[in-house]
Structure formats: C-alpha cells, structure tokens
Scaffold this motif. Structure first.
Motif, PDB file in Angstrom:
ATOM      1  N   VAL A 142       8.659   9.914  12.963  1.00  0.00           N
ATOM      2  CA  VAL A 142       7.394  10.631  13.609  1.00  0.00           C
ATOM      3  C   VAL A 142       6.224   9.276  13.426  1.00  0.00           C
ATOM      4  CG1 VAL A 142       5.428  12.191  13.424  1.00  0.00           C
ATOM      5  CG2 VAL A 142       7.805  12.794  13.290  1.00  0.00           C
ATOM      6  N   PRO A 143       5.639   8.995  14.735  1.00  0.00           N
ATOM      7  CA  PRO A 143       4.606   7.883  14.644  1.00  0.00           C
ATOM      8  C   PRO A 143       3.376   8.312  13.898  1.00  0.00           C
ATOM      9  CG  PRO A 143       5.178   8.252  16.817  1.00  0.00           C
ATOM     10  CD  PRO A 143       5.973   9.272  16.064  1.00  0.00           C
ATOM     11  N   TYR A 200       5.241   4.682  10.855  1.00  0.00           N
ATOM     12  CA  TYR A 200       5.951   6.014  11.101  1.00  0.00           C
ATOM     13  C   TYR A 200       6.617   6.614   9.644  1.00  0.00           C
ATOM     14  CZ  TYR A 200      10.163   3.198  10.410  1.00  0.00           C
ATOM     15  OH  TYR A 200      11.089   2.305   9.820  1.00  0.00           O
ATOM     16  N   LEU A 201       6.989   7.911   9.855  1.00  0.00           N
ATOM     17  CA  LEU A 201       7.239   8.523   8.571  1.00  0.00           C
ATOM     18  C   LEU A 201       8.802   8.120   8.384  1.00  0.00           C
ATOM     19  CD1 LEU A 201       6.322  10.272   6.492  1.00  0.00           C
ATOM     20  CD2 LEU A 201       6.776  12.212   8.006  1.00  0.00           C
ATOM     21  N   GLY A 224       5.376   5.899  -1.294  1.00  0.00           N
ATOM     22  CA  GLY A 224       6.139   5.567  -0.250  1.00  0.00           C
ATOM     23  C   GLY A 224       6.389   6.600   0.737  1.00  0.00           C
ATOM     24  N   GLY A 225       7.438   6.224   1.834  1.00  0.00           N
ATOM     25  CA  GLY A 225       7.930   7.284   2.609  1.00  0.00           C
ATOM     26  C   GLY A 225       7.295   6.634   4.121  1.00  0.00           C
ATOM     27  N   VAL A 226       6.684   5.695   4.145  1.00  0.00           N
ATOM     28  CA  VAL A 226       6.153   5.145   5.471  1.00  0.00           C
ATOM     29  C   VAL A 226       6.881   3.794   5.923  1.00  0.00           C
ATOM     30  CG1 VAL A 226       4.045   4.113   6.658  1.00  0.00           C
ATOM     31  CG2 VAL A 226       3.932   6.271   5.294  1.00  0.00           C
ATOM     32  N   PHE A 279       0.918  -1.213  -0.081  1.00  0.00           N
ATOM     33  CA  PHE A 279      -0.015   0.031   0.010  1.00  0.00           C
ATOM     34  C   PHE A 279       0.938   1.370  -0.011  1.00  0.00           C
ATOM     35  CE2 PHE A 279      -2.330   3.326   1.896  1.00  0.00           C
ATOM     36  CZ  PHE A 279      -3.523   3.412   1.342  1.00  0.00           C
ATOM     37  N   ASP A 280       1.960   1.342   1.009  1.00  0.00           N
ATOM     38  CA  ASP A 280       2.768   2.518   0.936  1.00  0.00           C
ATOM     39  C   ASP A 280       3.461   2.793  -0.539  1.00  0.00           C
ATOM     40  OD1 ASP A 280       4.358   4.488   2.145  1.00  0.00           O
ATOM     41  OD2 ASP A 280       5.948   2.921   1.998  1.00  0.00           O
TER      42      ASP A 280
END
Length: 94
Positions: free
Chosen positions: A39-40, A33-34, A19-21, A13-14
């Motif tokens: 960051v959560p 998180y990022l 992307g980025g998670v 899914f990311d």
C-alpha cells in the motif's frame, strides 16, 4: 544498481524505526510503501535545494496529492520522514 544518498537515508530511518517500509525511485521521486501489503504511504520529490523534499500522500482519489493546499509541504528529508511517521494522513490506506 547503487542506492543514492536519499534512498540510503530513507532505508536507515525505516530500520531505526522498526522497519516495514519499502522505497523505490520513479520519475525523480521516492515512493514509500508498506512492505506487507504494498500500500502506498508517501512520495518524496527532491526540490533541488539542499536535501529538501516535497511531500505527497496517496489520496482517496487514488493519486498522489500535496498535503497542503497552499503549494505543498517542503521539508528537509529527516523532518519529512519524521512527519510521515507520525501523521495519520499517510497511514489511512495501511
């Protein structure tokens, strides 16, 4: 360590959404998180019923909390991921 079905679906899914998670599993829950800042974003805890997960967000109290005061929000994994992606509550700290 092999990734399980839920972790693979979160990753897919990311990737499909830019992307980025990142994601890790701890105490039976999946923590999103990022990647850029760590960051959560959200916590997904499987309920044991099909692919349903209970969604939590990182609150101003600096802890995971249900997004619903009436016992939490439980959704199938794909719907939960879509909900997280489009709900600003999860992106407050990013």
């Amino acid at each position: 360590m092999e990734k399980d079905d839920i972790a693979l679906r979160i990753e897919a899914f990311d990737k499909a959404n830019g992307g980025g998670v990142g994601c890790y599993k701890d105490k039976g829950a999946y923590h999103l998180y990022l990647l850029a800042t760590e960051v959560p974003i959200a916590r997904l805890k499987p309920t044991g019923r099909s692919d349903e997960v209970r969604i939590a967000y990182w609150s101003h109290r600096r802890k995971w909390e249900d997004i619903d005061d009436m016992g939490g929000c439980v959704l199938p994994l794909d719907k939960a991921l879509s909900h997280i992606a489009t709900n600003s509550l999860f992106w407050t700290w990013t």
